[in-house]
Design an enzyme around this catalytic site. Sequence first.
Site, PDB file in Angstrom:
ATOM      1  N   GLU A  84       0.850  -1.187   0.000  1.00 15.16           N
ATOM      2  CA  GLU A  84       0.000   0.000   0.000  1.00 15.16           C
ATOM      3  C   GLU A  84       0.891   1.245   0.000  1.00 15.16           C
ATOM      4  O   GLU A  84       0.465   2.330   0.365  1.00 15.16           O
ATOM      5  CB  GLU A  84      -0.967  -0.009   1.183  1.00 15.16           C
ATOM      6  CG  GLU A  84      -0.306  -0.184   2.530  1.00 15.16           C
ATOM      7  CD  GLU A  84      -1.317  -0.320   3.664  1.00 15.16           C
ATOM      8  OE1 GLU A  84      -2.081   0.618   3.893  1.00 15.16           O
ATOM      9  OE2 GLU A  84      -1.321  -1.391   4.318  1.00 15.16           O
ATOM     10  N   CYS A 116      -3.240  -4.071   4.678  1.00 10.92           N
ATOM     11  CA  CYS A 116      -2.285  -5.071   5.167  1.00 10.92           C
ATOM     12  C   CYS A 116      -2.631  -6.499   4.740  1.00 10.92           C
ATOM     13  O   CYS A 116      -1.900  -7.433   5.063  1.00 10.92           O
ATOM     14  CB  CYS A 116      -2.184  -4.985   6.697  1.00 10.92           C
ATOM     15  SG  CYS A 116      -1.773  -3.336   7.267  1.00 10.92           S
ATOM     16  N   HIS A 242      -1.798 -10.699  12.317  1.00 12.12           N
ATOM     17  CA  HIS A 242      -1.350  -9.426  11.758  1.00 12.12           C
ATOM     18  C   HIS A 242      -0.932  -8.543  12.942  1.00 12.12           C
ATOM     19  O   HIS A 242      -1.631  -8.495  13.955  1.00 12.12           O
ATOM     20  CB  HIS A 242      -2.483  -8.771  10.959  1.00 12.12           C
ATOM     21  CG  HIS A 242      -2.204  -7.354  10.601  1.00 12.12           C
ATOM     22  ND1 HIS A 242      -1.026  -6.974   9.994  1.00 12.12           N
ATOM     23  CD2 HIS A 242      -2.919  -6.217  10.783  1.00 12.12           C
ATOM     24  CE1 HIS A 242      -1.042  -5.669   9.821  1.00 12.12           C
ATOM     25  NE2 HIS A 242      -2.176  -5.170  10.287  1.00 12.12           N
TER      26      HIS A 242
HETATM   27  N1  COA Z   1       1.849   2.846  30.734  1.00 11.73           N
HETATM   28  C1  COA Z   1       1.459   1.664  30.240  1.00 11.73           C
HETATM   29  N2  COA Z   1       0.446   1.545  29.318  1.00 11.73           N
HETATM   30  C2  COA Z   1      -0.154   2.669  28.921  1.00 11.73           C
HETATM   31  C3  COA Z   1       0.204   3.931  29.394  1.00 11.73           C
HETATM   32  C4  COA Z   1       1.266   4.004  30.361  1.00 11.73           C
HETATM   33  N3  COA Z   1       1.681   5.163  30.852  1.00 11.73           N
HETATM   34  N4  COA Z   1      -0.578   4.854  28.810  1.00 11.73           N
HETATM   35  C5  COA Z   1      -1.426   4.203  27.995  1.00 11.73           C
HETATM   36  N5  COA Z   1      -1.160   2.875  28.049  1.00 11.73           N
HETATM   37  C6  COA Z   1      -1.823   1.791  27.297  1.00 11.73           C
HETATM   38  C7  COA Z   1      -3.327   1.956  27.215  1.00 11.73           C
HETATM   39  O1  COA Z   1      -3.969   1.461  28.380  1.00 11.73           O
HETATM   40  C8  COA Z   1      -3.626   1.127  25.977  1.00 11.73           C
HETATM   41  O2  COA Z   1      -3.619  -0.241  26.290  1.00 11.73           O
HETATM   42  P1  COA Z   1      -4.956  -1.132  26.099  1.00 11.73           P
HETATM   43  O3  COA Z   1      -5.349  -0.958  24.664  1.00 11.73           O
HETATM   44  O4  COA Z   1      -4.485  -2.509  26.410  1.00 11.73           O
HETATM   45  O5  COA Z   1      -5.941  -0.573  27.045  1.00 11.73           O
HETATM   46  C9  COA Z   1      -2.403   1.364  25.092  1.00 11.73           C
HETATM   47  O6  COA Z   1      -1.370   1.845  25.969  1.00 11.73           O
HETATM   48  C10 COA Z   1      -2.643   2.405  24.021  1.00 11.73           C
HETATM   49  O7  COA Z   1      -3.164   3.528  24.662  1.00 11.73           O
HETATM   50  P2  COA Z   1      -4.323   4.376  23.993  1.00 11.73           P
HETATM   51  O8  COA Z   1      -4.639   5.531  24.855  1.00 11.73           O
HETATM   52  O9  COA Z   1      -5.438   3.480  23.562  1.00 11.73           O
HETATM   53  O10 COA Z   1      -3.508   4.871  22.717  1.00 11.73           O
HETATM   54  P3  COA Z   1      -3.848   5.874  21.593  1.00 11.73           P
HETATM   55  O11 COA Z   1      -5.213   6.397  21.667  1.00 11.73           O
HETATM   56  O12 COA Z   1      -2.743   6.845  21.654  1.00 11.73           O
HETATM   57  O13 COA Z   1      -3.748   4.978  20.229  1.00 11.73           O
HETATM   58  C11 COA Z   1      -3.697   3.171  18.697  1.00 11.73           C
HETATM   59  C12 COA Z   1      -3.443   3.607  20.141  1.00 11.73           C
HETATM   60  C13 COA Z   1      -3.289   1.724  18.513  1.00 11.73           C
HETATM   61  C14 COA Z   1      -5.177   3.321  18.363  1.00 11.73           C
HETATM   62  C15 COA Z   1      -2.840   4.058  17.757  1.00 11.73           C
HETATM   63  O14 COA Z   1      -1.494   3.776  17.971  1.00 11.73           O
HETATM   64  C16 COA Z   1      -3.155   3.889  16.289  1.00 11.73           C
HETATM   65  O15 COA Z   1      -4.040   4.548  15.749  1.00 11.73           O
HETATM   66  N6  COA Z   1      -2.412   2.990  15.590  1.00 11.73           N
HETATM   67  C17 COA Z   1      -2.547   2.790  14.169  1.00 11.73           C
HETATM   68  C18 COA Z   1      -3.763   1.939  13.780  1.00 11.73           C
HETATM   69  C19 COA Z   1      -3.650   0.518  14.165  1.00 11.73           C
HETATM   70  O16 COA Z   1      -2.571   0.054  14.394  1.00 11.73           O
HETATM   71  N7  COA Z   1      -4.788  -0.189  14.190  1.00 11.73           N
HETATM   72  C20 COA Z   1      -4.825  -1.585  14.582  1.00 11.73           C
HETATM   73  C21 COA Z   1      -5.699  -2.475  13.756  1.00 11.73           C
HETATM   74  S1  COA Z   1      -5.133  -2.633  12.095  1.00 11.73           S
END
Ligand code: COA
Length: 416
Positions: A84, A116, A242
């Site tokens: 992609e 993906c 994945h």
């Molecule tokens: N210490 C430990 N863990 C922590 C933390 C800290 N200080 N602060 C946050 N976390 C954890 C959260 O609890 C969460 O874990 P959980 O999902 O098991 O509850 C994790 O870290 C991520 O935190 P969150 O606030 O949900 O992150 P975010 O809103 O910043 O975004 C994604 C996370 C994955 C949505 C983001 O990275 C993203 O958009 N990624 C790209 C898309 C993707 O990969 N999609 C997946 C399907 S293809």
Amino acid sequence: MFERAVGIEAIHVHVPKHFLDLRALASANDVDEAKYLEGLGGRRMAVPAPHEDSVTMAASAAMGLFEHYDVSPEDIGMVIVGSESEVDGSKATAAWVHGMLHLPTRCRTFDVKHACYSGTAGLRLASTWCRAASPGGTNKALVIATDIARYEVGSPGEPTQGAGAVAMLVSDTPRLLALDPYPEALFTEDVMDFWRPTYRSSALVDGKTSIDSYLKALAHTFAEHERVSRLGFRDYDYLLFHVPFPKMAFKAFRMLYERDAIWRGDAPSLDADFERRTAPALEANRELGNLYSGSLYLSLAGLLNNRGARAESKRVGLFSYGSGCCAEFFSGRLGPQAGSWRGRIGIGSGISGRTELTYRQYLEIRKAGEALLNDSSYRLLDPGGDRRVSFMGIRRHQRIYEVSEVSKSRRKAVKA
Ligand code: COA
């Protein structure tokens, strides 16, 4: 009816030369580093240099495959590239790769795209083609998943970035992974969880929707594969998923574990089970970050690299998810000598030969790479270092690539 065994005969990973430690990124973004390391499960992310793109990475992975395995380029009848991160709206990356490797002219070459999922689309298509070879004949295909995962600086997706390519030789000599011949377990739903408009270099994502969609697709495809194969959660020695970020594999495993635990009382603990059956595959994903189309296959390569002989003859379940979305659960058995190929996969040498970037250098490299995406004026880049193939610049709207002398002489040595 006799089913010809098909699957993966050889696998090789291209590891970009530069990486950024996620602790440096957390510090720059003023985020608790535990969020990136534990919350997302990452450690480092590969950063592509300006002279690396989806074409150079694909070609480099394929060249590595021919250098490290006793496979002749003359035998290749089909090249499928899943990506992609294409650099051209018309010309197939597969055609560039075909030319750089001097593959036979009697060859079908094309690219596939579905976020993906595209690497899996290529693998499954190629496997069907290999299985359909005429009696006494052999079809061999090169399937390459190549991508650069790029999100906005400072966005939630940034710590999940990565880059790299995985080349696989698919044939009826599946000494690494023989695919089970069960009916396909597929799931498609039109959902806007992740996308990249053609005028953007970085992806847009609704993170929570993408996680929900991924898990929904896993529930559907796992149940369907269970129905057609009669293989349950406990029948797999390893479960690979994945990996947009390593913690996602844990979420996926946990969902299947909890579903299984509803009707079984004697389960091992979730953490112990995950550590045994999925975590061994994730080491390389933690180092390289998200490879989009290649991330599942980086896990497969990582499992072979990590477990070696201990993984031989083991049954593996694989879940592939592409946002948008299309997903598939399938299974196979690792070869009885699969472990003996671990030194040829490219992960160990690739990771140990990398250079660490500072946060400032990461930003500079990223900016230079993005500027080139929209720059049609000619400029000669200095690729530097030991590279198999480099993007040199654009001349008369044509991308110029250079194959290193080392790669040419290695190819001649293989042919001789
Ligand atoms: N210490 C430990 N863990 C922590 C933390 C800290 N200080 N602060 C946050 N976390 C954890 C959260 O609890 C969460 O874990 P959980 O999902 O098991 O509850 C994790 O870290 C991520 O935190 P969150 O606030 O949900 O992150 P975010 O809103 O910043 O975004 C994604 C996370 C994955 C949505 C983001 O990275 C993203 O958009 N990624 C790209 C898309 C993707 O990969 N999609 C997946 C399907 S293809």
